[in-house]
Each structure stands twice: as C-alpha cells, then as structure tokens.
Design an enzyme around this catalytic site. Structure first.
Site, short mmCIF file in Angstrom:
data_model
loop_
_atom_site.label_atom_id
_atom_site.label_comp_id
_atom_site.label_asym_id
_atom_site.label_seq_id
_atom_site.Cartn_x
_atom_site.Cartn_y
_atom_site.Cartn_z
N ARG A 233 45.69 63.19 -103.00
CA ARG A 233 44.94 61.95 -102.85
C ARG A 233 43.56 62.32 -102.32
O ARG A 233 43.42 63.25 -101.53
CB ARG A 233 45.62 61.01 -101.85
CG ARG A 233 46.87 60.31 -102.38
CD ARG A 233 46.53 59.28 -103.46
NE ARG A 233 47.68 58.56 -103.96
CZ ARG A 233 48.36 58.89 -105.05
NH1 ARG A 233 48.01 59.95 -105.76
NH2 ARG A 233 49.37 58.15 -105.46
N GLU A 262 38.39 55.51 -105.51
CA GLU A 262 38.59 55.85 -106.91
C GLU A 262 38.28 54.63 -107.77
O GLU A 262 38.96 53.62 -107.59
CB GLU A 262 40.06 56.26 -107.09
CG GLU A 262 40.27 57.35 -108.08
CD GLU A 262 41.63 57.98 -107.87
OE1 GLU A 262 41.70 59.12 -107.41
OE2 GLU A 262 42.61 57.27 -108.14
N HIS A 281 42.04 60.76 -112.21
CA HIS A 281 43.43 60.59 -111.77
C HIS A 281 44.39 60.68 -112.97
O HIS A 281 45.10 59.73 -113.29
CB HIS A 281 43.59 59.24 -111.05
CG HIS A 281 44.78 59.19 -110.12
ND1 HIS A 281 44.76 58.55 -108.91
CD2 HIS A 281 46.03 59.69 -110.24
CE1 HIS A 281 45.94 58.65 -108.32
NE2 HIS A 281 46.73 59.34 -109.12
C1 DGY Z 1 51.46 59.26 -108.33
O1 DGY Z 1 52.53 59.27 -108.92
O2 DGY Z 1 51.36 59.03 -107.13
C2 DGY Z 1 50.26 59.50 -109.16
O3 DGY Z 1 49.17 59.85 -108.39
C3 DGY Z 1 49.96 58.29 -110.01
O4 DGY Z 1 49.58 57.25 -109.16
#
Ligand code: DGY
Length: 314
Positions: A233, A262, A281
């Site tokens: 993240r 994001e 992402h």
């Molecule tokens: C997750 O599975 O957490 C990915 O980052 C998609 O949001």
C-alpha cells in the site's frame, strides 16, 4: 410479484465481472446513498479500492449485515467497528497471490533494467542509432532480494526469485521457519535487509505498525544501487522522503504499483522523475484473477446477507 433485491452500498462502477454476478441478486446503490434518506434500507456494503468503512458510516447504515471487499487488503475497513456490530467482513486472500507476485517481479525487472525509460527512449525522436552505453541497468540474477512481509504474497515472490538465482532475505513481524525451510530464505532485521538488499520489495499489509515503515532513515540505509518496489500500500512509504531520495539519485530506482493517495495528484513530484515507475494498482489485475476475486467477493457478500459463513472472513 416482484421481489425486492437487497440494497448494497458500493463504490460504483464496479468491474464487469462483479456486475454480472450481482445484477440479478442485489441492487447496487452509490456511496453517496449513505448520506440520503433511505440509507437505513441498505443491507450490505461492497468495497474495492479505498472508500472508508468506519463506525460512523456503519451507524448511518443500521441495516448492514454483510461487508465484502474485492481484494485482500482491508486497511480501509475498521474491522473492530464491524465486529462490534456483529457484521462479518469478507475478503479474497489466496487467489491473488500468484498474480500479485508476478506483478511485483515485473516491476523489479523493469526497475533494475530500466525498461520503461528504454521504452520511452525507443519511441522518441532521439533514438537514431544504437548506443551500447545507454540505459545501463542493474543485474537481477545473483542479486540479493529483501522481502519485507513474508506472508502469502511474499512467499510467492521468493519462489520467483529462486528462478533468477537470487539470494533472498526477508523481514517479518515473526520469523517464518517454514518459509526458511521450503524456500531457502533467511530472516534479517529491517536494518540488515535495507543495508544488504539490491532489491527491496514491500508485501506487508497496511496497519498502524507498517504505515510510514520506509521513511527517510530507512531509505538512507539502502545501497545507492538498490531499487525499491512497492506492491503493498502506498502509505507504507513516506513518499515525500522517497521523492527526495530519487531526486538526489540516492538509490537506483523505485517501482510503485500503489501510492497514497491513489491516484497521486497530477502535479506530484514523483510523477516527474524518470527513475520511478508507477503503475495504477495492477497487482491482481489479470482476467483470471479478477474473475476469481469477483466470484469470491460476491459469494462472501451473499453469504453474509443470508447469515451464512463467508468463504473467507476477517
Ligand atoms: C488487494 O487485494 O488488496 C489488492 O491491492 C486489490 O485491492
């Protein structure tokens, strides 16, 4: 006689795979519906991305019996607030590990070998003659990979690294002896990992303990030839510190599949640098994985609404 479908709060639009599974069974209502009269009639929440689900939202939606997240990371959901209201929270672990690790490795290769810079140059007007001194990168094979977060995804990354003859060290809240035995990886302190690794990859969930984990001091420990890859993240990295570090070329490169926020504001300093790769992402973004995530998350949602066990509950 028409049967009314459960009203499900969702950050619209949801992807087509999810939509197809949901359309006949529930009525999706936009996030703004939580603020409107009729919010009490909403019985479930479907999340992906970042909209925050906290106690305040849940208090506005007293009819909610099920929360389902499309994805494994649930840092945007207050799990304690949900538990206090007996609302199960489903997510989709396991099924996306391979795709996310593939993406992490793609970013690692691209950062080391300056793939994106090379692509831009090869398309541009200045590429008129092959020049063997251009875009020299860093080797991947036989380099040392430092994995921060040896969970399911971290382990998949380690498996891929073996194929590149990499030495793999890892840092985790707890050492993982089973990973050490099966994958031949070695536990290291965060400091040792940062000082030693040629590639540092982040695969930790975002939590109070990991927010800002890689800041100025940690970046300063990295080798000038090292690259930082983030498939966790955005908030795990202090992005201001990273932008300064990359501007000053104190590390080789960074490759970020996730940012905070994001997307980044279009004038963010990181977007101006050529030694950073940014993808929107895409960790689990393959057709096959997204289909599996859709099936699991919708199944969790419906199970929660029916008061039945979810396939995976937090
Ligand atoms: C997750 O599975 O957490 C990915 O980052 C998609 O949001």
């Amino acid at each position: 006689m028409s049967v009314s479908r459960p009203r499900v709060l969702a950050d619209l639009p949801v992807g087509p795979a999810v939509l197809q599974l949901l359309n006949d069974r529930v009525e999706l209502v936009p996030w703004s519906a939580a603020q409107e009269p009729g919010a009490a009639g909403i019985t479930a929440i479907y999340t992906y991305g970042h909209p925050v689900v906290n106690g305040e939202l849940l208090d506005r939606l007293p009819g909610v019996r099920s929360i389902s997240n499309f994805g494994v990371g649930v840092d945007h959901i207050d799990l304690k607030a949900a538990a206090a209201r007996n609302i199960p929270v489903g997510n989709t672990p396991g099924i996306l590990d391979g795709a996310t690790a593939d993406m992490g490795f793609a970013l690692l290769l691209a950062a080391g070998r300056r793939l994106v810079e090379g692509d831009r140059f090869a398309r541009g007007p200045e590429f008129l003659k092959y020049d063997p001194s251009r875009y020299l990168g860093r080797e991947i094979h036989h380099a040392t990979l430092g994995i921060i977060g040896m969970g399911r995804i971290g382990m998949q990354v380690a498996r891929r690294a073996a194929g590149f003859d990499m030495t793999v060290i890892y840092h985790n809240r707890q050492p993982r002896p089973e990973a050490e035995q099966t994958l031949g990886v070695r536990y290291a302190s965060l400091e040792e990992l940062l000082k030693t690794a040629d590639y540092v990859i982040l695969t930790v969930p975002l939590s109070p303990a990991t927010r800002g984990l890689i800041g100025r001091a940690e970046l300063a420990l990295m080798k000038p030839t090292a690259s930082l890859i983030n498939i966790a993240r955005g908030a795990v990295i202090d992005q201001d510190a990273l932008a300064e570090c990359l501007q000053a070329r104190r590390i080789h490169a960074a490759a970020l599949d996730v940012t905070d926020p994001e997307p980044l504001p279009r004038d963010h300093p990181l977007l101006k640098l050529d030694n950073v790769i940014i993808t929107p992402h895409l960790g689990s973004a393959t057709e096959q994985t997204r289909q599996r995530m859709a099936e699991m998350s919708v199944s969790n949602l419906i199970a929660g609404l029916a008061g039945e066990p979810m396939i995976f509950v937090q």
